[in-house]
Design an enzyme around this catalytic site. Sequence first.
Site, PDB file in Angstrom:
ATOM      1  N   SER A  45      41.660   3.187  30.105  1.00  0.00           N
ATOM      2  CA  SER A  45      40.747   4.251  29.660  1.00  0.00           C
ATOM      3  C   SER A  45      40.465   5.307  30.716  1.00  0.00           C
ATOM      4  O   SER A  45      39.843   6.325  30.411  1.00  0.00           O
ATOM      5  CB  SER A  45      39.425   3.637  29.198  1.00  0.00           C
ATOM      6  OG  SER A  45      38.801   2.934  30.266  1.00  0.00           O
ATOM      7  N   ASP A 146      29.010   2.093   7.947  1.00  0.00           N
ATOM      8  CA  ASP A 146      30.272   2.733   8.316  1.00  0.00           C
ATOM      9  C   ASP A 146      30.639   3.680   7.180  1.00  0.00           C
ATOM     10  O   ASP A 146      31.314   3.285   6.227  1.00  0.00           O
ATOM     11  CB  ASP A 146      31.366   1.687   8.537  1.00  0.00           C
ATOM     12  CG  ASP A 146      32.607   2.265   9.192  1.00  0.00           C
ATOM     13  OD1 ASP A 146      33.011   3.378   8.808  1.00  0.00           O
ATOM     14  OD2 ASP A 146      33.168   1.619  10.095  1.00  0.00           O
ATOM     15  N   THR A 174      31.205   2.164  17.252  1.00  0.00           N
ATOM     16  CA  THR A 174      32.007   3.270  16.749  1.00  0.00           C
ATOM     17  C   THR A 174      32.909   3.805  17.858  1.00  0.00           C
ATOM     18  O   THR A 174      32.602   3.667  19.040  1.00  0.00           O
ATOM     19  CB  THR A 174      31.112   4.419  16.273  1.00  0.00           C
ATOM     20  OG1 THR A 174      30.445   4.981  17.415  1.00  0.00           O
ATOM     21  CG2 THR A 174      30.074   3.938  15.276  1.00  0.00           C
ATOM     22  N   ARG A 207      30.814   3.424  22.977  1.00  0.00           N
ATOM     23  CA  ARG A 207      31.253   4.431  23.930  1.00  0.00           C
ATOM     24  C   ARG A 207      30.032   5.176  24.441  1.00  0.00           C
ATOM     25  O   ARG A 207      29.068   5.400  23.689  1.00  0.00           O
ATOM     26  CB  ARG A 207      32.208   5.441  23.272  1.00  0.00           C
ATOM     27  CG  ARG A 207      33.648   4.965  23.142  1.00  0.00           C
ATOM     28  CD  ARG A 207      34.315   4.818  24.494  1.00  0.00           C
ATOM     29  NE  ARG A 207      35.712   4.436  24.424  1.00  0.00           N
ATOM     30  CZ  ARG A 207      36.147   3.197  24.389  1.00  0.00           C
ATOM     31  NH1 ARG A 207      35.276   2.191  24.375  1.00  0.00           N
ATOM     32  NH2 ARG A 207      37.435   2.916  24.372  1.00  0.00           N
ATOM     33  N   ASP A 227      26.408  -1.458  27.832  1.00  0.00           N
ATOM     34  CA  ASP A 227      27.701  -1.682  28.473  1.00  0.00           C
ATOM     35  C   ASP A 227      28.490  -0.381  28.592  1.00  0.00           C
ATOM     36  O   ASP A 227      29.347  -0.266  29.458  1.00  0.00           O
ATOM     37  CB  ASP A 227      28.507  -2.711  27.669  1.00  0.00           C
ATOM     38  CG  ASP A 227      29.832  -3.038  28.337  1.00  0.00           C
ATOM     39  OD1 ASP A 227      29.804  -3.494  29.503  1.00  0.00           O
ATOM     40  OD2 ASP A 227      30.888  -2.839  27.713  1.00  0.00           O
ATOM     41  N   GLU A 232      30.242   7.782  33.068  1.00  0.00           N
ATOM     42  CA  GLU A 232      30.670   6.665  33.907  1.00  0.00           C
ATOM     43  C   GLU A 232      31.566   7.181  35.035  1.00  0.00           C
ATOM     44  O   GLU A 232      32.408   8.046  34.794  1.00  0.00           O
ATOM     45  CB  GLU A 232      31.439   5.627  33.079  1.00  0.00           C
ATOM     46  CG  GLU A 232      30.610   4.957  32.015  1.00  0.00           C
ATOM     47  CD  GLU A 232      31.439   3.994  31.150  1.00  0.00           C
ATOM     48  OE1 GLU A 232      32.639   3.763  31.459  1.00  0.00           O
ATOM     49  OE2 GLU A 232      30.908   3.481  30.158  1.00  0.00           O
ATOM     50  N   HIS A 249      30.893  -1.383  31.459  1.00  0.00           N
ATOM     51  CA  HIS A 249      31.914  -1.184  30.426  1.00  0.00           C
ATOM     52  C   HIS A 249      32.942  -2.321  30.479  1.00  0.00           C
ATOM     53  O   HIS A 249      34.151  -2.090  30.508  1.00  0.00           O
ATOM     54  CB  HIS A 249      32.610   0.172  30.617  1.00  0.00           C
ATOM     55  CG  HIS A 249      33.229   0.709  29.365  1.00  0.00           C
ATOM     56  ND1 HIS A 249      33.350   2.052  29.111  1.00  0.00           N
ATOM     57  CD2 HIS A 249      33.761   0.092  28.280  1.00  0.00           C
ATOM     58  CE1 HIS A 249      33.936   2.247  27.943  1.00  0.00           C
ATOM     59  NE2 HIS A 249      34.184   1.054  27.413  1.00  0.00           N
ATOM     60  N   GLY A 252      34.573  -5.859  26.665  1.00  0.00           N
ATOM     61  CA  GLY A 252      35.887  -6.227  26.147  1.00  0.00           C
ATOM     62  C   GLY A 252      36.856  -6.718  27.195  1.00  0.00           C
ATOM     63  O   GLY A 252      38.060  -6.811  26.934  1.00  0.00           O
TER      64      GLY A 252
END
Length: 345
Positions: A45, A146, A174, A207, A227, A232, A249, A252
């Site tokens: 990312s 959603d 999202t 995000r 998170d 960032e 972050h 995951g």
Amino acid sequence: MKLIIDDACYAYNEIFSQFGEITAMAGRDINAASVKNYDVLIVRSRTQVNEQLLKGSSIKFVGSTVAGLDHVDQDYLKKNNIKFFSAQGCNSMAVAEFVISTILNLADKHNFNYQDKTLGIVGVGNVGSRLAAKAELLGIKTLLNDPIRQDNENLTNFVDLDTALCADIVTFHTPLTFDGQYPSFKLLNQANFHHINEKTILFNAARGGVIDEQIWEKTQTLENVIDCWENEPNINKNLQQSAYIASPHIAGHSVDAKFMGSFMVYEALCDFLGEKQQESIKNLINPGVLTLKSENLLDCLNEIYNFKQDTVAIKNIENFEIYRRNYPIRYEWPHYLSKIPLPIV
């Protein structure tokens, strides 16, 4: 063939060496000069993949080993006939485990029965769907929001955003989008933040930018779990200091998710080049039998991984990127044998 790869991509040498010469470097350092003479670019990312990076290069394939898409200019890639693949869903189990584990710890801290709470899930894609299934297995009522899925699938059990925001626990999953009928940028904003109150537990594991942080830092909640952050690694210090979990972050960042991200890109690159997959790569994760000693669910989840350590690790914000790049080994729940059933779905 020459490949340039973010060195944070899991097992990049073992997985991608069959394709040719590999150059690995930190994602933040990958620039136009470094990609110019390469054929394949594989990122996480931290690399902005756009015209500025790729113009004049030989890149014909871009693979992203993470689920997010906001770092990639897909329109530019399409217009320039550059094949793109993103590992959508690779970290869905890891993020869902992060949220469930934190909810159980908060129930213990505040002495509430999590089965009496409602969980508003904003964004019911790969992560949100996985989280909803785990929550329902634990007896937690979910409020699913959603609008894109609701429009396309006519899902009568979904609710509008305002209803989801009124849940006891609200969590965002999202992507970060800025256009279209339902942009997610500052989805929680001045117009609807009044639904969040001093009894709300609020998560952002989606995000940075999905929640307006300037309003968030002034809003009293029961607990914040953050998170994903705007700007960032230069994160909001006020929110960091007040959050129950303030992590860099990494929701995951399980070993399984990192492997799956690399493996999914590997599969796509094999397809693109017409090469046969090596069967051995599927077995790169093999931790053996992992046995839990604890006799209740909360202790089991904390025995697997205690997310509070991630908050402590970045108390000094300068450690944000260092900790992400050197994250502790964390396996997902299906690897473990437990005396009690774990919410594995």
